[in-house]
Every structure is written in structure tokens, then in C-alpha cells.
Design an enzyme around this catalytic site. Structure first.
Site, short mmCIF file in Angstrom:
data_model
loop_
_atom_site.label_atom_id
_atom_site.label_comp_id
_atom_site.label_asym_id
_atom_site.label_seq_id
_atom_site.Cartn_x
_atom_site.Cartn_y
_atom_site.Cartn_z
N ARG A 10 0.83 -1.22 0.00
CA ARG A 10 0.00 0.00 0.00
C ARG A 10 0.86 1.26 0.00
O ARG A 10 0.48 2.29 0.58
CB ARG A 10 -0.96 0.03 1.19
CG ARG A 10 -1.74 -1.23 1.41
CD ARG A 10 -2.43 -1.72 0.18
NE ARG A 10 -3.14 -2.99 0.40
CZ ARG A 10 -3.78 -3.63 -0.57
NH1 ARG A 10 -3.78 -3.17 -1.81
NH2 ARG A 10 -4.41 -4.75 -0.31
N GLU A 31 -6.11 -12.06 8.34
CA GLU A 31 -5.74 -12.10 6.94
C GLU A 31 -4.60 -13.09 6.69
O GLU A 31 -3.62 -12.79 6.01
CB GLU A 31 -5.37 -10.70 6.44
CG GLU A 31 -6.53 -9.73 6.57
CD GLU A 31 -6.27 -8.35 5.95
OE1 GLU A 31 -5.12 -7.92 5.92
OE2 GLU A 31 -7.25 -7.72 5.52
N ARG A 34 -2.02 -5.58 17.33
CA ARG A 34 -3.08 -4.98 16.49
C ARG A 34 -4.44 -5.65 16.71
O ARG A 34 -4.52 -6.87 16.85
CB ARG A 34 -2.68 -5.03 15.02
CG ARG A 34 -1.45 -4.19 14.74
CD ARG A 34 -1.05 -4.27 13.29
NE ARG A 34 -1.78 -3.36 12.43
CZ ARG A 34 -2.36 -3.71 11.29
NH1 ARG A 34 -2.35 -4.97 10.89
NH2 ARG A 34 -2.96 -2.82 10.54
N ARG A 72 -18.28 -8.48 9.73
CA ARG A 72 -16.84 -8.27 9.93
C ARG A 72 -16.55 -7.10 10.86
O ARG A 72 -15.60 -7.13 11.63
CB ARG A 72 -16.17 -8.04 8.56
CG ARG A 72 -14.72 -7.67 8.68
CD ARG A 72 -14.04 -7.61 7.34
NE ARG A 72 -12.90 -6.70 7.38
CZ ARG A 72 -12.22 -6.30 6.32
NH1 ARG A 72 -12.55 -6.74 5.11
NH2 ARG A 72 -11.21 -5.46 6.44
N ASP A 94 -11.91 -0.84 7.80
CA ASP A 94 -10.55 -0.82 7.27
C ASP A 94 -10.22 0.49 6.56
O ASP A 94 -10.12 0.50 5.34
CB ASP A 94 -10.36 -2.01 6.31
CG ASP A 94 -8.90 -2.19 5.91
OD1 ASP A 94 -8.04 -1.48 6.47
OD2 ASP A 94 -8.62 -3.04 5.04
N GLU A 125 -4.79 3.63 15.34
CA GLU A 125 -3.95 3.48 14.15
C GLU A 125 -4.67 4.18 13.00
O GLU A 125 -5.81 3.84 12.67
CB GLU A 125 -3.77 1.98 13.84
CG GLU A 125 -3.06 1.70 12.53
CD GLU A 125 -2.90 0.19 12.25
OE1 GLU A 125 -2.81 -0.61 13.21
OE2 GLU A 125 -2.88 -0.18 11.07
N GLU A 148 -4.54 4.34 0.78
CA GLU A 148 -4.97 3.09 0.14
C GLU A 148 -6.37 3.20 -0.44
O GLU A 148 -6.63 2.74 -1.55
CB GLU A 148 -4.91 1.95 1.17
CG GLU A 148 -5.44 0.63 0.63
CD GLU A 148 -5.39 -0.50 1.65
OE1 GLU A 148 -4.91 -0.28 2.78
OE2 GLU A 148 -5.83 -1.61 1.31
N HIS A 205 -16.40 0.15 1.35
CA HIS A 205 -15.79 -1.04 0.75
C HIS A 205 -16.34 -1.33 -0.64
O HIS A 205 -16.64 -2.47 -0.97
CB HIS A 205 -16.00 -2.25 1.67
CG HIS A 205 -14.88 -3.27 1.58
ND1 HIS A 205 -14.75 -4.11 0.51
CD2 HIS A 205 -13.87 -3.57 2.42
CE1 HIS A 205 -13.70 -4.90 0.71
NE2 HIS A 205 -13.14 -4.59 1.85
C1 GCU Z 1 -5.70 -3.62 4.71
C2 GCU Z 1 -4.69 -3.65 3.60
C3 GCU Z 1 -3.68 -4.74 3.77
C4 GCU Z 1 -3.08 -4.67 5.17
C5 GCU Z 1 -4.19 -4.69 6.21
C6 GCU Z 1 -3.69 -4.50 7.62
O1 GCU Z 1 -6.55 -4.72 4.60
O2 GCU Z 1 -5.34 -3.80 2.37
O3 GCU Z 1 -2.70 -4.59 2.80
O4 GCU Z 1 -2.21 -5.72 5.38
O5 GCU Z 1 -5.08 -3.65 5.96
O6 GCU Z 1 -3.91 -3.43 8.17
O7 GCU Z 1 -3.11 -5.40 8.21
#
Ligand code: GCU
Length: 733
Positions: A201, A324, A357, A369, A398, A420, A426, A554
């Protein structure tokens, strides 16, 4: 270029054509100065130190700094002194004299209270206690002398930077009395930088960290990076991507990290690293990374000891776990507190911290979500070690152009929490759109959580004043890269600046921050400052209008996230657009009321009721919390469909207005930056229209209503927009 002329001058003397060539040299020199005044590449950020234009003020400033008493005998103080020299000579056109002796003869007296009797006499013990470690006092005392003092050297450095900023903005010195200290402790940039120098990003080139050539090559840019950060009080940098690579924890890389830490240290900046939870398995073949396994605990303790042997003031770890695809304590049926505490215990003996986080969600959890982080963390409130701080994104999804504040602010009362923010854009047009983000940050910080009654703002929930947390902070996901101007868009610099200022003082206003930044980055001329301030202040709302008005969220393109993609479907549901807007021929929006996912239930009253009731829900969050019929009448009297169309159109008009307003400013800004911003604004207007047309055509397939008069009709088709497939977007790998 300048050196070249100096060299020429030498030859000239040898050739004995002294006078004639000296003249030529002088003319060339003048030409060079003029050219450079009209062409700037943005590298100097807000530290340009342009000559003071007001003649009277220049005289006053010169008198004030005729002689400077400043015993600079440590790297931090030397950094402060060198900044003073550079800044004052550039702004005032003369080299001030430094008196090394600690007597009280200086007009500007800089030191700890013990260094100078006159400082002791002019400061109180109580106010010195109040400014804690990093604060400073900048005060004009009798005889019109000026003192800069602090309890620490870093505080002095901050005081010196503030003084230079006052001169840069051409503010009066008479009666000056600034007593200032940061309201949060950890003010940190998060670099999502990979070891191969790509930046997740990132839209401003590659990573600043040249891992391949480190530790031997110290790019002077590292120092300028540190200067820029210190000038706004940023005191930490997490060097690596939250989607972490365990290699950064190996000796080869630690040597390199140490080299960076050594550069940053004099500027009060600590380095932090992202810790990949599975590192013990990946680096040393441990069978598991279970946080309750003694072998794993031992591994991290040894790793911490090793890191601290390289970097004695290492800040600690930043961790993305169980999100993720990242490994985490869930892999071993442990909770987040157990995961965080294990790492916290490893760094505690050295004063390190863990930033854990809260950006945690799982497609296999059958829950909205936006609710998942709260559900995950609330049950472990109070179970984290005191050197753990939970890092919570400003909103529950996000970094969207607009989100309501995250319910964990004001939710978790017994846990250290830091917000944060995303500085890199992005979801806000990458580095081609001018979007000043201070209003977004401010909106979150000023949101009222109502945890302890009215006035329980997010700012108070995170600076310790509401819940008395011992550890506080603010993180910003960096927008910095190797681009000559650091941030790609010259106005991206303002977002870095604004983040630093708000991390220092979360109560500052966006307008004030913009005003400071413009004056230092461009010019103090009102004819420029006023229109540009307006452009900046409205730019975020403009972006919301042309991207996601009325609480839409989104609906960007998949993967790289550039441009509109409300049709995105066919992948894990929480990564699609249709999951969020849920448009049908009757209605659109996500029902988060008690009758729906009840995300509103995560807020305190009366916020929950306010958001939960379609009548009282602020319209900017309407489709975030409600499913709304297309013909529902909004406050304007328009139907939802018409209002949506008007807002999209307004966004495009506002982008166009920014362009027009900038076009009138050529006389006040150097040609290079003027033209560059001009071209970028052109892209922004085009892309705003792209967003409008694509979204309206797509949503029209549901509303089946005509695009209202007054809204420009799309020329291209929906198929055209859906067929756009941008393959090689920056920041996405
Ligand atoms: C968003 C982003 C990701 C990043 C994630 C995060 O989803 O698209 O690239 O890793 O945030 O904050 O961990």
C-alpha cells in the site's frame, strides 16, 4: 551546481581574468539562486527554511538570536545545534554566533535547567514536572532574552524545532511563552515495508530502507527522515510490514536495523520491528509457536536478549496476528492476551513494549466483519500486561474514506489502547488525489464514546485522561517512499505532518495544522494560504462524496483497491463490495441495527440508539448502519437515490473547483511543484468522474430510477467501467 561554479571560480583566478570572470560567476550564481527559487522538488518538506520576508520581523529575529548560549556536547544537542544553524542562516541570512561558555550572555539561551542559572530562575519546578520527559518551555524573559528548556535533551531538540517553526511562520516573539508537551507517549510511524523494498500500500516509490546496502551505506536520507519526524515529535518507527517476514529477526538483519537505530537515536526515534508469530518455527524449527509453551517463551526471551544486544533502546514489537492469514495464538487455541503477553514478557526486562493490532477478523466467523474485533477483544479487557498496547484502527472496518469510530475506543477501559490511522491513501486515491486527512483523524478523535458520560471523546479515551492508562500512543501507516518528494503527492506531506502533530496533541484542529504546514511548505502569502487551506479542509469530504457518500463503504476495486468496484463479488464475502452494500431493487445498505447485525450494540448509549435509529443516524453513516429504500426521503427532501446521485456529482464538482482554485495560484508557488500538483488535480477530477459514473450506473441497475437533472449523465457504459482491469498498480503485490 553551486560547487561547479565554485570550481570555475578557482580556474578563473589561475587564468588571471579575475574581475571579468568573477562577474560572470556572480551572474550565474544569481541565476542559479533565482532558478532554484522557482523550482523546488519538495524534498525539503516543511523544513525549507525560506528567507523571512517581513523586514521588520527579520530584524527582530536577528536581534533575538545575535548570540546563542547552547552547550551542545552530545549527539542530540549537536543535532539541535546543526538544525538551528541551518534554519537560522537560511531564514535570516546570517550565521548566528554560538557562545560555548555557560554564562548568561546569550540572547537565545538553550539548556536544561541546571545548565543556566537564568533558566532556573525563569521556570518553576511544577511546570517542569508537568512537561514530563519530552516537553519543553520556550519563553521570552526579561531583557527580551529567550530561553528554551526541558527536562531532557530530546525535549530541547523539540523546543529548538518549535522555535524554528515559529520563525518559519513569521510569528511574533514578544511575550512568547510556549509550554508544551506531548499528550501521548508512543508516536509512531508504521512502515508496511518489505525486505525486498516493495511497500505494501505504498504509492511513493520503494522502501527507504536499503537493506541490501545496510549496514555499511548510510543514506543521508535516513537523517533527513529523522529530522522531519523529530520536527513534529514522532518518536518511533516500525520499520517492517505488519504482514511480517521472520528474517528481520535474524542477526544479518539485526546488524542493519542497528545501523538505522544508531542514525535515529539522536533524534529521539526508537526502532520497532514486526514480529511474525510463527518465527520460532520458521527460524529455529521449533515444533510449535504456542505462547504457553515454555520452549516458545524461552525462544522469544532469547530473541529479545539478542535484539537488545544490538539495539539497547529497541522499542519493541508490532504484531498482526490471526488476521488475513497471519499466524497467531488462535492456531493453538490461545487468546490474544496470551499471545501478546508472551511477547511482552520477553521485552519487559529491557523496557520494551508490544503493540498488538486489533485488526482481527476471520471469514469463517459467521458475523458482521465490523463486529469481530470488538467481540474478540472485549472479553480479555484487563488481561494484557502493562507493556502491551492494543493498536486499533480508527474505524471498525478498514481505513475507509468514512467510518464511524471503532467501538473498542471507549469500550476497553482496562487496556492500553492506541489508535492506528492510515496516512498512505490506500482507499483515498493513492498518491494522485489531494485528500488532506487531518479532518478524518480529527473526526475520529473528537467522536464522543459516552463511556463516562458526555464528552468522553476518543481523544480522551486514548491519551489516558479518561481511563488513566499508563501507556499511550498513536500510530500512522506511513505514506513515505523513495520518491524525491517523499510522499508522491506534494500534499501527501501534509498528512505525514498532520499525523505527527495530532499524535503529539490529539486536540489540535485541522485548520491550524493546515495553516502551519502551508506556510512552511509553500509560502506565507495570504493570497495562497487562504484558498489552499480551504481546498485542504474540504478535500476529505470531497473524496467521500465522489467515492462513498451517505455511509457507503468497501466498494473499491478488488486487490489493489484503486478506483470504483461496487460490483466486486465472487471471492471471500468479506473482501467483496456486495457484502457491504447489499443493494436490491428495493433498498441498499447494511443493517447494523438491533434488527440486523446489531453492530450498534457495541457502542455506549446514547450513541447506540442514535446510530441505530434511521431518523437520528447522521446521514454520513446512513448506509453503514441501515438498509434504506431507494425512495426514502432524506433531510434534504430528496429521495435516497437522488441524494446519492447529487452527492456523487457534487464530489466531482468539488474536485473540479479544487483544480480551478489551484490554477489561479501559479504566481505564489515554484513552477515545478505548481505544475505537478496541477497535473495531479487533473487526474483527480477525471477519477472523481470515473467513480461517480461507475457507481451511479451500477446502483441504477438496482434503483431503476433515472439520474436526476443537474447530475452529469455518464457517457460511457457500465460494461466499460466493469471491464477496466488495472494490472500493475503500485502498492499491491
Ligand atoms: C488492509 C490492507 C492490507 C493490510 C491490512 C492490515 O486490509 O489492504 O494490505 O495488510 O489492511 O492493516 O493489516
Amino acid at each position: 551546481m553551486f560547487c561547479f561554479f565554485l570550481l570555475n571560480q578557482k580556474t578563473i583566478f589561475v587564468n588571471n581574468y579575475k574581475i571579468c570572470y568573477m562577474k560572470t560567476f556572480f551572474l550565474f550564481f544569481l541565476l542559479f539562486c533565482t532558478l532554484s527559487a522557482f523550482s523546488e522538488d519538495g524534498y525539503d518538506l516543511w523544513l525549507r527554511y525560506a528567507p523571512v520576508e517581513n523586514v521588520n520581523l527579520q530584524k527582530t529575529y536577528r536581534n533575538q538570536v545575535k548570540s546563542i548560549a547552547f552547550n551542545a556536547n552530545t549527539p542530540t544537542l549537536e543535532a539541535a545545534k546543526s538544525e538551528l544553524k541551518t534554519g537560522l542562516s537560511k531564514m535570516l541570512g546570517f550565521q548566528p554566533e554560538f557562545a560555548e561558555i555557560t554564562n548568561n550572555t546569550g540572547n537565545l539561551i538553550i539548556g536544561l535547567p541546571d545548565n543556566f542559572e537564568v533558566i532556573k530562575e525563569n521556570t518553576g519546578t511544577e511546570e517542569l514536572n508537568d512537561i514530563s520527559r519530552e516537553g519543553f518551555i520556550l519563553r521570552q524573559i526579561e531583557n527580551n532574552n529567550l530561553i528554551i528548556t526541558s527536562n531532557t535533551e530530546i525535549g530541547l531538540l523539540y523546543g529548538v524545532f518549535r522555535f524554528l517553526q515559529i520563525v518559519q511562520q513569521e510569528l511574533p516573539l514578544s511575550g512568547l511563552n510556549v509550554v508544551d508537551s506531548p499528550k501521548t507517549q508512543v508516536r509512531i510511524l508504521n512502515h508496511w515495508d518489505n525486505l525486498n523494498r516493495t511497500v505494501e500500500r505504498g504509492y511513493a516509490g520503494f522502501s527507504l530502507w536499503d537493506w541490501f546496502r545496510l549496514p555499511d551505506v548510510i543514506d543521508p536520507r535516513y537523517i533527513d527522515y529523522a529530522r522531519a519526524n523529530a520536527s513534529i515529535g514522532i518518536n518511533g518507527t516500525a520499520l517492517t510490514n505488519v504482514n511480517a517476514n521472520a528474517q528481520i529477526l535474524t542477526p544479518v538483519y539485526l546488524e542493519k536495523v542497528k545501523a538505522l537505530a544508531d542514525v535515529f537515536r539522536p533524534y529521539g526515534i526508537k526502532v520497532y520491528l514486526t514480529a511474525r508469530f510463527s518465527a520460532p518455527i520458521e527460524l529455529d524449527n521449533l515444533p510449535v509457536a504456542d505462547p504457553l509453551d515454555p520452549l516458545v517463551q524461552e525462544w522469544w526471551k532469547k530473541k529479545a536478549a539478542e535484539i537488545y544486544s544490538y539495539i539497547p533502546d529497541f522499542g519493541g514489537f508490532l504484531v498482526k496476528a490471526d488476521s488475513e492469514g497471519q499466524p497467531g495464538p488462535h492456531n493453538y487455541n490461545r487468546n490474544h492476551a496470551e499471545g501478546a503477553n508472551m511477547l511482552a514478557d520477553a521485552v519487559a526486562p529491557y523496557g520494551g513494549i508490544v503493540m498488538w493490532r486489533a485488526f482481527v477478523y476471520d471469514q469463517h466467523v459467521p458475523e458482521d466483519r465490523t463486529k469481530q474485533a470488538y467481540n474478540e477483544f472485549m472479553p480479555v479487557d484487563g488481561e494484557f500486561r502493562e507493556n502491551v498496547i492494543l493498536q486499533v484502527k480508527n474505524g471498525p472496518l478498514d481505513f475507509q474514506p468514512r467510518e464511524p469510530f471503532h467501538p473498542l475506543f471507549g469500550g476497553m477501559e482496562k487496556t492500553n489502547i492506541m489508535p492506528e490511522f492510515q496516512i498512505t491513501q490506500e482507499y483515498l486515491g493513492f498518491s494522485t488525489h489531494l485528500v488532506y486527512l487531518a479532518p478524518l483523524y480529527e473526526e475520529c478523535l473528537q467522536s464522543d464514546t459516552w463511556t463516562k458520560g458526555e464528552g468522553s471523546t476518543v481523544a480522551k479515551a486514548i491519551d489516558g485522561s479518561l481511563f488513566g492508562q499508563k501507556l499511550t500512543g498513536m500510530a500512522g501507516v506511513s505514506n513515505i517512499g523513495t520518491d524525491r518528494n517523499w510522499t508522491g503527492h506534494p500534499f501527501g506531506q501534509a498528512n505525514w505532518y498532520a499525523f505527527g502533530r495530532l499524535a503529539w496533541n490529539p486536540y489540535l484542529g485541522s485548520r491550524k495544522i493546515a495553516d502551519e504546514w502551508i506556510k512552511m511548505t509553500f509560502t506565507k502569502n495570504h493570497a495562497f494560504v487562504e484558498p489552499v487551506t480551504e481546498m485542504m479542509l474540504t478535500s476529505r469530504e470531497t473524496a467521500v462524496n465522489y467515492m462513498t457518500p451517505l455511509g457507503l463503504h468497501h466498494i473499491m476495486a478488488a486487490g489493489h483497491h484503486h478506483g470504483p468496484g461496487p460490483w466486486v463479488d465472487g471471492r471471500r464475502p468479506d473482501w467483496t463490495a456486495v457484502y457491504y452494500h447489499r443493494a436490491t431493487s428495493e433498498e441498499i445498505g447494511f443493517d447494523r441495527t438491533p434488527g440486523g447485525s446489531n453492530a450498534v450494540g457495541q457502542y455506549h448509549q446514547p450513541v447506540a440508539d442514535k446510530f441505530g435509529n434511521i431518523e437520528t443516524c447522521p446521514e454520513e453513516y446512513l448506509l453503514w448502519f441501515h438498509r434504506v429504500p431507494w425512495d426514502y426521503r432524506l433531510k434534504s427532501g430528496n429521495t435516497l437515490w437522488d441524494e446519492m446521485a447529487f452527492r456523487y456529482n457534487q464530489g466531482v464538482n468539488e474536485a473540479l473547483a479544487m483544480q480551478e482554485s489551484w490554477n489561479l495560484l501559479a504566481d505564489y508557488v515554484d513552477g515545478q511543484r505548481f505544475k505537478y500538483v496541477q497535473s495531479l488535480l487533473e487526474i483527480q477530477t477525471k477519477e472523481a468522474a470515473w467513480w461517480r459514473d461507475a457507481c451511479l450506473l451500477y446502483f441504477q441497475t438496482f434503483s431503476n430510477m433515472p439520474i436526476p437533472d443537474g447530475v452529469e449523465k455518464p457517457v460511457k457504459t457500465l460494461e466499460y467501467f466493469m471491464g477496466i482491469n488495472e494490472l500493475y498498480m503500485p502498492g499491491h503485490h
